[in-house]
Design an enzyme around this catalytic site. Structure first.
Site, PDB file in Angstrom:
ATOM      1  N   ASP A  39      50.331  15.811  34.594  1.00 30.95           N
ATOM      2  CA  ASP A  39      50.266  17.022  33.770  1.00 30.95           C
ATOM      3  C   ASP A  39      48.851  17.491  33.461  1.00 30.95           C
ATOM      4  O   ASP A  39      48.537  18.674  33.551  1.00 30.95           O
ATOM      5  CB  ASP A  39      50.936  16.747  32.417  1.00 30.95           C
ATOM      6  CG  ASP A  39      52.394  17.092  32.471  1.00 30.95           C
ATOM      7  OD1 ASP A  39      52.895  17.277  33.602  1.00 30.95           O
ATOM      8  OD2 ASP A  39      52.993  17.181  31.391  1.00 30.95           O
ATOM      9  N   TYR A  42      47.215  18.968  36.424  1.00 27.64           N
ATOM     10  CA  TYR A  42      47.797  20.277  36.738  1.00 27.64           C
ATOM     11  C   TYR A  42      47.251  21.343  35.794  1.00 27.64           C
ATOM     12  O   TYR A  42      46.859  22.436  36.222  1.00 27.64           O
ATOM     13  CB  TYR A  42      49.335  20.239  36.641  1.00 27.64           C
ATOM     14  CG  TYR A  42      49.934  21.597  36.940  1.00 27.64           C
ATOM     15  CD1 TYR A  42      50.134  22.004  38.255  1.00 27.64           C
ATOM     16  CD2 TYR A  42      50.228  22.485  35.908  1.00 27.64           C
ATOM     17  CE1 TYR A  42      50.626  23.275  38.534  1.00 27.64           C
ATOM     18  CE2 TYR A  42      50.717  23.756  36.181  1.00 27.64           C
ATOM     19  CZ  TYR A  42      50.925  24.144  37.499  1.00 27.64           C
ATOM     20  OH  TYR A  42      51.396  25.399  37.779  1.00 27.64           O
ATOM     21  N   LYS A 121      57.116  19.637  20.933  1.00 26.48           N
ATOM     22  CA  LYS A 121      57.348  20.184  22.265  1.00 26.48           C
ATOM     23  C   LYS A 121      57.882  19.034  23.110  1.00 26.48           C
ATOM     24  O   LYS A 121      57.142  18.137  23.508  1.00 26.48           O
ATOM     25  CB  LYS A 121      56.060  20.739  22.856  1.00 26.48           C
ATOM     26  CG  LYS A 121      56.268  21.375  24.215  1.00 26.48           C
ATOM     27  CD  LYS A 121      55.020  22.125  24.651  1.00 26.48           C
ATOM     28  CE  LYS A 121      55.228  22.964  25.893  1.00 26.48           C
ATOM     29  NZ  LYS A 121      55.816  22.295  27.021  1.00 26.48           N
ATOM     30  N   CYS A 419      46.035 -24.727  34.202  1.00 32.33           N
ATOM     31  CA  CYS A 419      45.885 -26.183  34.322  1.00 32.33           C
ATOM     32  C   CYS A 419      46.509 -26.733  35.599  1.00 32.33           C
ATOM     33  O   CYS A 419      46.544 -27.944  35.792  1.00 32.33           O
ATOM     34  CB  CYS A 419      46.469 -26.871  33.100  1.00 32.33           C
ATOM     35  SG  CYS A 419      48.259 -26.821  33.072  1.00 32.33           S
ATOM     36  N   CYS A 438      49.084 -26.826  27.194  1.00 35.43           N
ATOM     37  CA  CYS A 438      48.281 -26.196  28.239  1.00 35.43           C
ATOM     38  C   CYS A 438      47.202 -25.323  27.609  1.00 35.43           C
ATOM     39  O   CYS A 438      46.083 -25.263  28.087  1.00 35.43           O
ATOM     40  CB  CYS A 438      49.170 -25.373  29.174  1.00 35.43           C
ATOM     41  SG  CYS A 438      48.262 -24.289  30.256  1.00 35.43           S
TER      42      CYS A 438
HETATM   43  S1  IVH Z   1      60.438  27.595  22.622  1.00 34.31           S
HETATM   44  C1  IVH Z   1      60.912  31.841  24.019  1.00 34.31           C
HETATM   45  N1  IVH Z   1      60.362  25.168  21.613  1.00 34.31           N
HETATM   46  O1  IVH Z   1      58.423  24.023  26.817  1.00 34.31           O
HETATM   47  C2  IVH Z   1      60.655  30.465  23.510  1.00 34.31           C
HETATM   48  N2  IVH Z   1      60.141  25.403  23.944  1.00 34.31           N
HETATM   49  O2  IVH Z   1      56.111  24.997  28.309  1.00 34.31           O
HETATM   50  C3  IVH Z   1      60.530  29.502  24.575  1.00 34.31           C
HETATM   51  N3  IVH Z   1      59.901  23.268  25.151  1.00 34.31           N
HETATM   52  O3  IVH Z   1      60.054  26.640  28.435  1.00 34.31           O
HETATM   53  C4  IVH Z   1      60.548  28.111  24.307  1.00 34.31           C
HETATM   54  N4  IVH Z   1      60.030  21.971  23.390  1.00 34.31           N
HETATM   55  O4  IVH Z   1      61.334  24.386  28.081  1.00 34.31           O
HETATM   56  C5  IVH Z   1      60.300  25.909  22.720  1.00 34.31           C
HETATM   57  N5  IVH Z   1      60.344  23.094  20.587  1.00 34.31           N
HETATM   58  C6  IVH Z   1      60.284  23.827  21.691  1.00 34.31           C
HETATM   59  C7  IVH Z   1      60.131  23.243  22.962  1.00 34.31           C
HETATM   60  C8  IVH Z   1      60.044  24.065  24.071  1.00 34.31           C
HETATM   61  C9  IVH Z   1      59.904  22.013  24.701  1.00 34.31           C
HETATM   62  C10 IVH Z   1      59.741  23.642  26.560  1.00 34.31           C
HETATM   63  C11 IVH Z   1      60.589  24.797  26.990  1.00 34.31           C
HETATM   64  C12 IVH Z   1      59.616  25.859  27.412  1.00 34.31           C
HETATM   65  C13 IVH Z   1      58.441  25.018  27.808  1.00 34.31           C
HETATM   66  C14 IVH Z   1      57.155  25.788  27.866  1.00 34.31           C
END
Ligand code: IVH
Length: 693
Positions: A39, A42, A121, A419, A438
């Site tokens: 990640d 990227y 997230k 040992c 040991c």
């Molecule tokens: S809100 C329009 N809340 O992260 C609102 N997304 O990198 C869109 N994700 O596409 C998403 N936890 O798949 C939201 N608490 C959270 C999230 C979350 C993970 C993911 C989701 C989104 C991606 C974006």
């Protein structure tokens, strides 16, 4: 293998290569395949591409990931989404967060109406789940954002996403499907049983499992919703409610939401409050039972959301604050076998050094030989490595798709590496047949060495003789040796015996931090031992401390605290023996901190003098000169702490001062880069004045 580009491309050709690499990586990411980019790499690549495009707007390639949902790499599925499934824009630090909040306020013509919702997230796979009359009818992946793939076959295998709700609601919930750490471990055990390759990481496992149709086994996954929206004519009211209330309705219907995660969903009134909540979540992250890759911040009020609107790929009213990556891909270079105090022979992975969560990781624990076999690890493998907080890094799995054919099997030891005795392989944890014995020699040698009790004259051979003759079975026995016993040893004259007795007598008065260090408590080296001693003051107070009290010591997290408490209990007979032999059990100048004593009032608990280094974190590098020339690193660190500072061995943003002697290398360069004050040994000695020994 070509080098991965993460700096801004210099020309059109390297820009094209960067776009190809990014597209391949995100295609693999979203389909559950494996990519050679983790990640963090990227993200850097995507930023480099965007930077080039900002400077060369006429050269933007149609395949560029910039501004596209899922980097534009995912084929559209056959199911049309009820509303577009968007990505999120990212910020990486507090300043970027503030800039986002300011630009949002500009769009709204003022601050947000009812604060920000702040939630984890989740690092999984986005899905939309359609409930009609309380029944889960369809499950759709995000796809390209407008069309997704139907994965309804997974219904019934996802905890938190019930097939049937208590109320006959019609709505769509969106959220993240993932494997918890426990589900991931279980999944790879199951896959090993069926001869399938292990999942490289939980996210990959979830992506692969969601799409897999005809497996002879079931892998359970978990869902958390992060949004809820009306479907056809059902639940129209959802569109007019704040995000936090939508989540309450979804939860009341029986679907798990981000609010039900251990870090929950909080509403914060200001961006400052958001920032401190992000910091809290970052700390709690290591203890979560699943992976998160950031924190999502959303304007809670629906009118604000509508006014702010969307860009081509993401809402403008929400942002992802990305936390540092805790998982990276690196190479397994070797496996070392170490024998613990109880004779357990534990493997340790040696990795190509990789930066994870602010520190360089070179080693990772491997549990036991059976675990290595189960994970099908090979020397030379690219492996996923996970590290969060102060938890020891672990290898999740090999990235099987990246094998070149040159990987080799891991050799298991055939005799005890310490040992050379036989190994008892009867249980998953292999042990030297001599067990505790040991480790006896090694732990006594460690205890009397320079950094611990510093008993000069008690060399390796002498310790071996004393153990072999049965006069010493642990290092407490050293303190009760008499002249006659010493004289009976080979090559021991009267002069040496008397000298040794004097050193042993002097060692009884070593400060607590050294005595504690000599115990060899797992996970406590010299510096943690010093911190423990300075925190608790006496051995009695250390023994009375529970795990929560130990967490009060800088550098000790929940995991380590538990280990230390258990080890101290196990070492009780040895500690009693040392006390009986008259060994000092107190740290000079530090009052005892007993349970219930929160540090106390000034009268009850005389303050330790602040000292010239109060609240400073000091790192020492290079060789010391002048008044400090004779001091070992341990002695330097003791000195720093007696002056009120914190001694650390690595330079980071938290370092306040670097003492750089001759031949200072990379630490000096890093300190200069970070703008940290660097001083010479002489200047440092002056600063310490009469604290010098
Ligand atoms: S809100 C329009 N809340 O992260 C609102 N997304 O990198 C869109 N994700 O596409 C998403 N936890 O798949 C939201 N608490 C959270 C999230 C979350 C993970 C993911 C989701 C989104 C991606 C974006």
């Amino acid at each position: 293998m070509t080098e991965i580009i993460t700096a801004e491309p210099a020309d059109a050709e390297s820009y094209a290569r960067a776009v190809t690499e990014a597209t391949a990586a995100s295609a693999a990411y979203y389909s559950g395949g494996d990519s050679r980019l983790d990640d963090a790499t990227y993200d850097r690549l995507a930023r480099a591409i965007a930077a080039y495009e900002a400077e060369h707007p006429t050269e933007i390639a149609p395949a560029s990931p910039t501004g596209k949902v899922a980097g534009g790499a995912v084929p559209a599925g056959e199911v049309e989404h009820s509303a577009r499934m968007m990505s999120l824009d990212n910020v990486f630090d507090g300043a970027e967060l503030s800039a986002w909040a300011e630009s949002l306020a500009k769009r709204l013509g003022g601050p947000v109406t009812s604060g920000y919702a702040v939630e984890p997230k989740l690092d999984g796979v986005a899905v939309a789940a359609r409930y009609r009359k309380g029944r889960l009818e369809q499950l759709v992946t995000r796809g390209d954002g407008s069309h997704g793939e139907d994965v309804s076959h997974a219904i019934g295998t996802i905890a938190g996403l019930p097939e049937e709700l208590d109320t006959p609601v019609t709505f769509e919930v969106r959220g993240e499907v993932l494997l918890t750490t426990e589900q991931f471990e279980q999944a790879n055990l199951t896959r090993a049983e069926f001869g399938a390759t292990p999942f490289a990481n939980p996210r990959n496992g979830a992506a692969g499992t969601l799409r897999a149709k005809e497996r002879p086994y079931v892998i359970e996954m978990t869902f958390w919703a992060y949004s809820g929206l009306p479907l056809e004519d059902g639940s129209a009211e959802l569109a007019a409610l704040p995000h936090s209330q939508v989540m309450e309705i979804v939860a009341a219907a029986g679907v798990r939401t981000t609010a039900a995660t251990p870090v929950g969903l909080r509403t914060c009134a200001s961006i400052d409050e958001v920032r401190s909540r992000v910091e809290e979540i970052a700390v709690l992250r290591a203890a979560l039972p699943f992976g998160i890759d950031g924190v999502v911040i959303k304007a809670d009020d629906p009118a604000d959301q509508e006014k702010a609107g969307f860009s081509s790929r993401a809402p403008r009213w929400a942002i992802a604050y990305k936390l540092p990556a805790v998982e990276r891909v690196t190479r397994l270079l070797a496996v070392e076998w170490n024998v613990g105090r109880t004779g357990v022979i534990a493997p340790r992975a040696v990795l190509e050094p990789v930066e994870i969560d602010g520190s360089t990781v070179t080693y990772a624990t491997l549990h036991n030989p059976a675990d290595i076999t189960r994970r099908d690890l090979r020397i030379g493998d690219q492996v996923t490595v996970y590290k969060a907080g102060d938890i020891i890094p672990r290898i999740e799995a090999p990235v099987v798709q990246l094998r070149t054919g040159e990987e080799t099997a891991i050799d298991f030891p055939t005799e005890c590496p310490r040992c050379a005795s036989e190994i008892d392989t009867g249980q998953e944890r292999w042990r030297c047949v001599r067990g505790r014995e040991c480790g006896q020699l090694a732990s006594i040698r460690y205890a009397v060495a320079r950094d611990c009790l510093d008993i000069d004259g008690m060399g390796q051979q002498l310790v071996a003789q004393l153990v072999a003759s049965g006069q010493v079975s642990d290092f407490a026995d050293v303190f009760t040796l008499d002249r006659g016993q010493l004289l009976a040893l080979e090559r021991m004259g009267e002069v040496s015996a008397d000298k040794l007795l004097a050193t042993i007598a002097a060692a009884k008065d070593r400060p607590l931090n050294r005595v504690f260090c000599a115990l060899g408590v797992l996970g406590t080296g010299r510096s943690i031992s010093r911190r423990i001693a300075r925190h608790f003051g006496t051995m009695e107070a250390i023994r009375a401390a529970d795990a929560a009290a130990l967490e009060g010591v800088a550098g000790i997290g929940a995991e380590k605290a538990r280990v230390v408490v258990a080890q101290i209990a196990e070492l009780a007979p040895l500690i009693d023996k040392l006390t009986a032999a008259g060994v000092n059990m107190a740290e000079p100048g530090v009052p005892a901190r007993m349970p219930g004593d929160d540090g106390g009032t000034a009268e009850a608990r005389p303050a330790v003098p602040a000292g010239p280094l109060a609240d400073l974190t000091v790192v020492v590098t290079g060789s010391m000169t002048g008044a400090l020339a004779e001091l070992s690193r341990t002695a330097m660190n003791e000195l720093i702490e007696s002056a009120g500072g914190r001694a650390s061995s690595s330079v980071s943003k938290k370092t306040s001062l670097l003492v750089a002697g001759e031949k200072a290398g990379s630490k000096r360069a890093k300190a200069e880069e970070l703008g940290i004050r660097v001083i010479a040994p002489d200047e440092f000695a002056e600063l310490l004045g009469d604290l010098l020994p």
